[in-house]
Motif scaffolding. Structure first.
Motif, PDB file in Angstrom:
ATOM      1  N   GLY A 196      10.726   4.553  -4.806  1.00  0.00           N
ATOM      2  CA  GLY A 196      10.176   3.321  -4.361  1.00  0.00           C
ATOM      3  C   GLY A 196       8.907   3.581  -3.582  1.00  0.00           C
ATOM      4  O   GLY A 196       8.464   4.787  -3.799  1.00  0.00           O
ATOM      5  N   PRO A 197       8.462   2.602  -3.407  1.00  0.00           N
ATOM      6  CA  PRO A 197       7.013   2.733  -2.649  1.00  0.00           C
ATOM      7  C   PRO A 197       7.002   3.750  -1.545  1.00  0.00           C
ATOM      8  O   PRO A 197       7.877   3.882  -0.605  1.00  0.00           O
ATOM      9  CB  PRO A 197       6.696   1.303  -2.089  1.00  0.00           C
ATOM     10  N   GLY A 198       5.796   4.459  -1.259  1.00  0.00           N
ATOM     11  CA  GLY A 198       5.738   5.495  -0.523  1.00  0.00           C
ATOM     12  C   GLY A 198       6.572   6.699  -0.576  1.00  0.00           C
ATOM     13  O   GLY A 198       6.386   7.892   0.085  1.00  0.00           O
ATOM     14  N   GLN A 199       7.413   6.828  -1.725  1.00  0.00           N
ATOM     15  CA  GLN A 199       8.274   7.932  -1.950  1.00  0.00           C
ATOM     16  C   GLN A 199       7.211   9.202  -2.579  1.00  0.00           C
ATOM     17  O   GLN A 199       6.628   8.659  -3.671  1.00  0.00           O
ATOM     18  CB  GLN A 199       9.389   7.719  -2.605  1.00  0.00           C
ATOM     19  N   PRO A 200       7.579  10.375  -2.448  1.00  0.00           N
ATOM     20  CA  PRO A 200       6.856  11.321  -3.102  1.00  0.00           C
ATOM     21  C   PRO A 200       7.389  11.586  -4.405  1.00  0.00           C
ATOM     22  O   PRO A 200       8.398  11.116  -4.773  1.00  0.00           O
ATOM     23  CB  PRO A 200       7.085  12.633  -2.220  1.00  0.00           C
ATOM     24  N   PRO A 201       6.471  12.334  -5.319  1.00  0.00           N
ATOM     25  CA  PRO A 201       6.959  12.385  -6.838  1.00  0.00           C
ATOM     26  C   PRO A 201       8.161  13.266  -6.709  1.00  0.00           C
ATOM     27  O   PRO A 201       8.311  14.099  -5.948  1.00  0.00           O
ATOM     28  CB  PRO A 201       5.762  13.098  -7.335  1.00  0.00           C
ATOM     29  N   GLY A 202       8.849  13.252  -7.911  1.00  0.00           N
ATOM     30  CA  GLY A 202       9.785  14.458  -8.091  1.00  0.00           C
ATOM     31  C   GLY A 202      11.281  13.887  -7.813  1.00  0.00           C
ATOM     32  O   GLY A 202      12.159  14.528  -7.305  1.00  0.00           O
ATOM     33  N   ALA A 203      11.505  12.584  -8.042  1.00  0.00           N
ATOM     34  CA  ALA A 203      12.693  11.942  -8.014  1.00  0.00           C
ATOM     35  C   ALA A 203      13.888  12.621  -8.856  1.00  0.00           C
ATOM     36  O   ALA A 203      15.073  12.943  -8.192  1.00  0.00           O
ATOM     37  CB  ALA A 203      12.659  10.579  -8.551  1.00  0.00           C
ATOM     38  N   VAL A 204      13.498  13.141 -10.019  1.00  0.00           N
ATOM     39  CA  VAL A 204      14.586  13.673 -10.724  1.00  0.00           C
ATOM     40  C   VAL A 204      14.876  15.037 -10.089  1.00  0.00           C
ATOM     41  O   VAL A 204      16.215  15.492 -10.037  1.00  0.00           O
ATOM     42  CB  VAL A 204      14.093  13.873 -12.347  1.00  0.00           C
ATOM     43  N   LYS A 205      14.014  15.854  -9.745  1.00  0.00           N
ATOM     44  CA  LYS A 205      14.180  17.077  -8.976  1.00  0.00           C
ATOM     45  C   LYS A 205      15.177  16.933  -7.703  1.00  0.00           C
ATOM     46  O   LYS A 205      15.948  17.736  -7.552  1.00  0.00           O
ATOM     47  CB  LYS A 205      12.744  17.558  -8.487  1.00  0.00           C
ATOM     48  N   ARG A 206      14.883  15.845  -6.794  1.00  0.00           N
ATOM     49  CA  ARG A 206      15.448  15.557  -5.873  1.00  0.00           C
ATOM     50  C   ARG A 206      16.850  15.051  -6.187  1.00  0.00           C
ATOM     51  O   ARG A 206      17.799  15.550  -5.448  1.00  0.00           O
ATOM     52  CB  ARG A 206      15.061  14.403  -4.811  1.00  0.00           C
ATOM     53  N   LEU A 207      17.280  14.362  -7.203  1.00  0.00           N
ATOM     54  CA  LEU A 207      18.422  14.136  -7.607  1.00  0.00           C
ATOM     55  C   LEU A 207      19.307  15.124  -8.242  1.00  0.00           C
ATOM     56  O   LEU A 207      20.458  15.376  -7.944  1.00  0.00           O
ATOM     57  CB  LEU A 207      18.490  12.973  -8.737  1.00  0.00           C
ATOM     58  N   ALA A 208      18.580  16.193  -8.853  1.00  0.00           N
ATOM     59  CA  ALA A 208      19.313  17.539  -9.263  1.00  0.00           C
ATOM     60  C   ALA A 208      19.678  18.276  -8.336  1.00  0.00           C
ATOM     61  O   ALA A 208      20.683  18.989  -8.098  1.00  0.00           O
ATOM     62  CB  ALA A 208      18.257  18.298  -9.929  1.00  0.00           C
ATOM     63  N   ALA A 209      18.820  18.244  -6.785  1.00  0.00           N
ATOM     64  CA  ALA A 209      19.348  19.093  -5.843  1.00  0.00           C
ATOM     65  C   ALA A 209      20.436  18.285  -5.282  1.00  0.00           C
ATOM     66  O   ALA A 209      21.484  18.826  -4.792  1.00  0.00           O
ATOM     67  CB  ALA A 209      18.110  19.193  -4.802  1.00  0.00           C
TER      68      ALA A 209
END
Length: 196
Positions: free
Chosen positions: A136-149
């Protein structure tokens, strides 16, 4: 119209984006106005939901009070299409800041601790919701990495889960070159009725 974000443009001039959500049976979901602090131009238009997600379906650019003449190609290039779409996306959904504890926390903990899991609707909803929040807006890149964690799974597994969530209607289709996703019809239904 509701007060919008202030963002930085290519020339570091401040932009004001105002969006007004529309209700109806058509594809159009919002109208917008965008104006730089220089008042050189004013952009207005409509945002619609199409197969590829949110798109600007109508765009009008007019010279502002401080413009030297008519509309120029340079003015049109300064219209921050991506910022406008992100602003409307934030207006359409619930608060885009992930809460400290998501409703799916118990499910995520079970998946982190267990072995193989079935890709049922409960898991796909959790993956889609978190992916939508993390992109979403304002979120840092790396959504897949965060989901993996979050799920304690390899990034490739998460990519597979996100792709499956798209196929099953939890997320909208991807657009080449654009990170993130619009909620699919199933996730939009969950927003309407409230997460159970």
């Amino acid at each position: 119209m509701t007060k919008g974000d202030v963002v930085t443009g290519a020339e570091r001039s401040k932009l004001t984006i105002r969006a007004s959500l529309t209700s109806g049976d058509g594809d159009m979901v919002a109208t917008f106005e965008c104006e730089p602090s220089s008042s050189e131009w004013l952009a207005t238009g409509d945002v619609s939901r199409k197969d590829q997600g949110l798109v600007i379906s109508r765009l009008e650019v007019r010279p502002g009070p401080n413009a030297a003449g008519g509309v120029t190609g340079g003015m049109v290039q300064k219209v921050p299409v991506g910022q406008i779409l992100r602003h409307v996306r934030a207006e359409l959904g619930p608060d885009s800041t992930p809460p400290a504890t998501l409703l799916d926390a118990d499910l995520v903990q079970r998946i982190r601790e267990g072995g193989r899991v079935s890709l049922d609707d409960e898991l796909l909803r959790a993956v889609a919701h978190r992916y939508w929040l993390y992109t979403g807006p304002g979120q840092p890149p790396g959504a897949v990495k965060r989901l993996a964690a979050d799920f304690n799974r390899p990034e490739e597994t998460i990519r597979t889960w996100v792709a499956r969530a798209r196929r099953e209607g939890w997320l909208g289709p991807s657009v080449k070159g654009r990170a993130g996703a619009e909620p699919g019809y199933k996730l939009r239904h969950e927003f309407e009725i409230g997460f159970r």
